[in-house]
Design a protein around this motif. Structure first.
Motif, short mmCIF file in Angstrom:
data_model
loop_
_atom_site.label_atom_id
_atom_site.label_comp_id
_atom_site.label_asym_id
_atom_site.label_seq_id
_atom_site.Cartn_x
_atom_site.Cartn_y
_atom_site.Cartn_z
N LYS A 111 4.51 -7.20 -14.21
CA LYS A 111 4.01 -6.59 -14.34
C LYS A 111 3.65 -6.38 -15.99
CE LYS A 111 2.68 -4.02 -10.82
NZ LYS A 111 3.32 -4.81 -9.32
N LYS A 175 -4.48 -8.80 -2.07
CA LYS A 175 -4.01 -7.26 -2.58
C LYS A 175 -5.13 -6.98 -3.91
CE LYS A 175 -0.07 -8.60 -3.25
NZ LYS A 175 1.26 -8.84 -3.84
N VAL A 184 -7.93 -1.50 -2.48
CA VAL A 184 -8.25 -2.33 -1.57
C VAL A 184 -7.72 -3.18 -1.23
CG1 VAL A 184 -10.40 -2.87 -0.24
CG2 VAL A 184 -11.10 -0.64 -1.68
N PRO A 199 -6.62 5.49 -1.47
CA PRO A 199 -6.78 6.08 -2.75
C PRO A 199 -6.13 5.65 -4.50
CG PRO A 199 -5.95 8.09 -1.25
CD PRO A 199 -6.13 6.64 -1.21
N THR A 209 5.42 -3.01 -6.73
CA THR A 209 4.81 -2.59 -5.40
C THR A 209 4.29 -3.47 -5.09
OG1 THR A 209 2.88 -3.37 -6.99
CG2 THR A 209 2.83 -0.89 -6.38
N LEU A 213 5.12 -4.02 -1.06
CA LEU A 213 4.42 -4.43 0.61
C LEU A 213 5.14 -5.78 1.77
CD1 LEU A 213 1.22 -3.81 1.65
CD2 LEU A 213 0.43 -5.08 0.46
N ILE A 242 4.24 4.31 -4.02
CA ILE A 242 3.34 4.74 -5.18
C ILE A 242 3.10 6.24 -5.94
CG2 ILE A 242 1.12 4.10 -6.98
CD1 ILE A 242 0.94 1.11 -4.94
#
Ligand SMILES: Nc1ncnc2c1ncn2[C@@H]1O[C@H](COP(=O)(O)OP(=O)(O)O)[C@@H](O)[C@H]1O
Ligand SMILES: Cc1ncc(COP(=O)(O)O)c(N)n1
Length: 264
Positions: A111, A175, A184, A199, A209, A213, A242
Motif C-alpha cells: 500500500k 478491484k 466497486v 460502501p 485488503t 479478499l 475494512i
C-alpha cells in the motif's frame, strides 16, 4: 469429526501480521477452513512500509508445496507475493499440475508503493501464471503494470477485465478499491458480469485488503461454492474487515480479520 476444507496460500510473510501469509491464515480461520502455507519470501514490514524482502530458494518453495499437497491435499490454492520470475514460473508449474481451483492475486507492491515483485517477473505473470488461474484478482496498479491500461472510472473496469482475461484466467475480479466513490469490483469470465458494490469506508487502515479478499475467495471455493457466490461472500467479508480496521504503528493499520467472529 470430519476435517474442514483445506486451503493453501503460496505467499510472502508480512512481519506486521496484516497482509501476506498472516492475513491469509487469519482469513481462513475466520471463514472456517483449514489454512496451510507455502512461504515464498520473508519481508520486514510495518505500518510505514517495507524495510526488506528476502525471497526463498525455489527448492524451498517447491518442497513446502509438495509436503502439503502430496500428503494432505488441498481444495483451493491462493497465490500472493511471488517476488521473482523464477518463483512465478515454479509456482505456475505447480498450479498447472493440480485440479484445485487457484486464486491468483498478482501482488506487485505494498500500500506504500514498495515493490514486492521484480519488474523482470511481469512477463512470467502474464504468460505462465495468469493462464493457470481460476480467478485472478488484480488491483488497479497491477492492471496498469500487466496491461498498460489506466483505470480512472467504473467504465474503464470492463476494458481492464477484457485485457486481463486475454492472458487466460477463467475469471477476473478487477478491484476498484482505489477509485473514488463506492468500492466497486467487477467479476467476469467474459460472458457473465457481476458488479460487486460496497460502501467505501473512510478508514485508512487498509493494509491487507487484497490478500484478504483473495484468501476469502479461495476459502469459499474450497467449501464448494461456484465462483460468483464465492466472490460475493468474500466481498462481504473483506468489507466488514475494512470497516473494523484499526490503527497500529504510525502509518496504515490492518483490517480486522476477526470482525465476523466478534459478532457471534
Ligand atoms: N475504503 C474501502 N472501503 C470499502 N472497501 C474497500 C476500500 N478499499 C478497498 N476496498 C475493497 O477491498 C478489496 C481489495 O481492494 P484493493 O484495496 O483495491 O486491493 P489491494 O489491496 O490489492 O490494493 C476490494 O473489494 C475493494 O473494493
Ligand atoms: C508479504 C506481502 N504480501 C502482499 C502485500 C500486499 O498487501 P495488500 O493486501 O494490502 O495489497 C504485502 N504488503 N505484503
Amino acid at each position: 469429526m470430519s476435517a474442514p476444507p483445506r486451503v493453501l496460500t503460496v505467499a510472502g510473510s508480512d512481519s506486521a501480521g496484516g497482509a501476506g501469509i498472516q492475513a491469509d491464515l487469519k482469513t481462513m480461520l475466520a471463514l472456517g477452513v483449514h489454512g496451510m502455507s507455502v512461504i515464498t519470501a520473508v519481508t520486514a514490514q510495518n505500518s510505514l512500509g517495507v524495510q526488506g524482502a528476502w525471497p526463498l530458494p525455489v527448492e524451498a518453495v517447491i518442497a513446502q508445496y509438495r509436503s502439503v499437497v502430496d500428503d494432505i491435499g488441498v481444495q483451493a490454492v491462493k497465490t500472493g507475493m511471488l517476488a521473482s520470475a523464477e518463483l512465478v514460473e515454479a509456482v505456475a508449474e505447480l498450479l498447472g499440475g493440480t485440479d484445485a481451483p487457484a486464486v491468483v492475486d498478482p501482488v506487485g507492491g505494498s500500500k506504500h508503493g514498495d515493490s514486492l515483485l521484480a519488474a523482470s517477473a511481469l512477463d512470467s505473470v502474464r504468460t505462465k501464471l495468469l493462464p493457470v488461474a481460476t480467478v485472478a484478482t488484480p488491483n488497479l496498479d497491477e492492471v496498469a503494470q500487466l496491461t498498460g491500461l489506466r483505470v480512472d472510472s467504473e467504465d474503464d473496469l470492463r476494458r481492464a477485465a477484457a485485457a486481463v482475461l486475454a492472458y487466460g484466467p477463467r475469471w477476473v475480479v478487477i478491484k476498484g478499491g482505489h477509485l473514488a466513490g463506492d468500492a466497486v469490483d467487477l467479476l467476469t469470465d467474459g460472458s457473465e458480469e457481476h458488479w460487486l458494490r460496497a460502501p467505501r469506508h473512510d478508514n485508512r487502515h487498509t493494509h491487507g485488503t487484497g490478500c484478504t479478499l483473495a484468501s476469502a475467495i479461495a476459502s469459499e471455493l474450497a467449501k464448494g461454492r461456484a465462483v460468483p457466490e464465492a466472490v460475493t461472500a468474500a466481498k462481504a467479508y473483506v468489507t466488514g474487515a475494512i470497516a473494523a480496521g484499526f490503527a497500529l504503528g504510525g502509518g496504515i493499520g490492518p483490517v480486522d480479520h476477526a470482525w465476523a467472529l466478534k459478532r457471534r
